[in-house]
Scaffold this motif. Structure first.
Motif, short mmCIF file in Angstrom:
data_model
loop_
_atom_site.label_atom_id
_atom_site.label_comp_id
_atom_site.label_asym_id
_atom_site.label_seq_id
_atom_site.Cartn_x
_atom_site.Cartn_y
_atom_site.Cartn_z
N VAL A 30 8.99 -2.87 -3.35
CA VAL A 30 10.36 -3.38 -2.82
C VAL A 30 11.01 -2.49 -1.88
O VAL A 30 11.72 -3.05 -0.85
CB VAL A 30 11.13 -3.93 -3.96
N LEU A 31 11.38 -1.29 -2.28
CA LEU A 31 12.16 -0.37 -1.58
C LEU A 31 11.54 -0.04 -0.28
O LEU A 31 12.16 -0.12 0.70
CB LEU A 31 12.00 1.05 -2.40
N VAL A 32 10.11 0.21 -0.18
CA VAL A 32 9.45 0.27 1.06
C VAL A 32 9.28 -0.87 2.00
O VAL A 32 9.69 -0.87 3.07
CB VAL A 32 8.05 0.91 0.98
N GLY A 33 9.34 -2.01 1.29
CA GLY A 33 9.35 -3.12 2.08
C GLY A 33 10.75 -3.67 2.65
O GLY A 33 10.86 -4.35 3.86
N PHE A 56 12.41 -8.69 4.52
CA PHE A 56 11.30 -8.61 3.49
C PHE A 56 11.36 -9.85 2.69
O PHE A 56 10.47 -10.50 1.96
CB PHE A 56 11.18 -7.21 2.92
N PHE A 57 12.53 -10.12 2.25
CA PHE A 57 13.01 -11.10 1.36
C PHE A 57 13.51 -12.33 1.94
O PHE A 57 14.02 -13.25 1.36
CB PHE A 57 13.95 -10.54 0.47
N LEU A 87 0.64 -1.08 -0.06
CA LEU A 87 -0.03 0.12 0.14
C LEU A 87 1.00 1.22 0.04
O LEU A 87 0.70 2.31 -0.70
CB LEU A 87 -0.92 -0.10 1.29
N LEU A 88 1.77 1.29 0.78
CA LEU A 88 2.94 2.41 0.90
C LEU A 88 3.64 2.59 -0.59
O LEU A 88 3.75 3.68 -0.99
CB LEU A 88 3.74 2.34 2.05
N GLY A 89 3.91 1.49 -1.13
CA GLY A 89 4.42 1.48 -2.34
C GLY A 89 3.82 2.07 -3.39
O GLY A 89 3.95 2.71 -4.36
#
Length: 73
Positions: A61-64, A71-72, A23-25
Motif C-alpha cells: 500500500v505504501l509503495v503503491g 492507486f485507490f 513486487l516492490l512491497g
C-alpha cells in the motif's frame, strides 16, 4: 489525458501497475523482516507468518500510493 499509467508494457506484454507495487512491497517487506531478525525485534512478534503477511500488505500500500498516485481511486 491522465499521467497515471493504466498498464505497464514489458516487451509487448502488458501488466497492471499494482503488480509492480506488489513486487516492490514484497521486496521491502523481506528486507524489513531480515532487519527485524538480525536486530532481535522479531522476538516481540506473536505470529511471524501473520505479521509478515500484514507487513507485505502495508508495504504494498505504501509503495503503491508512492508509485501510482491514484492507486485507490
Amino acid at each position: 489525458m491522465s499521467a497515471v499509467p493504466v498498464e505497464l508494457s514489458l516487451n509487448g506484454v502488458y501488466y497492471p501497475p499494482w503488480l509492480l507495487a506488489g513486487l516492490l512491497g514484497l521486496v521491502l517487506a523481506i528486507g524489513l523482516a531480515e532487519f527485524a531478525n538480525r536486530t532481535g525485534l522479531s522476538r516481540f512478534v506473536w505470529h511471524p507468518p501473520l505479521f509478515f503477511t500484514a507487513l507485505v500488505v502495508a508495504c504494498t500500500v505504501l509503495v503503491g500510493t508512492a508509485v501510482v498516485p491514484s492507486f485507490f481511486g
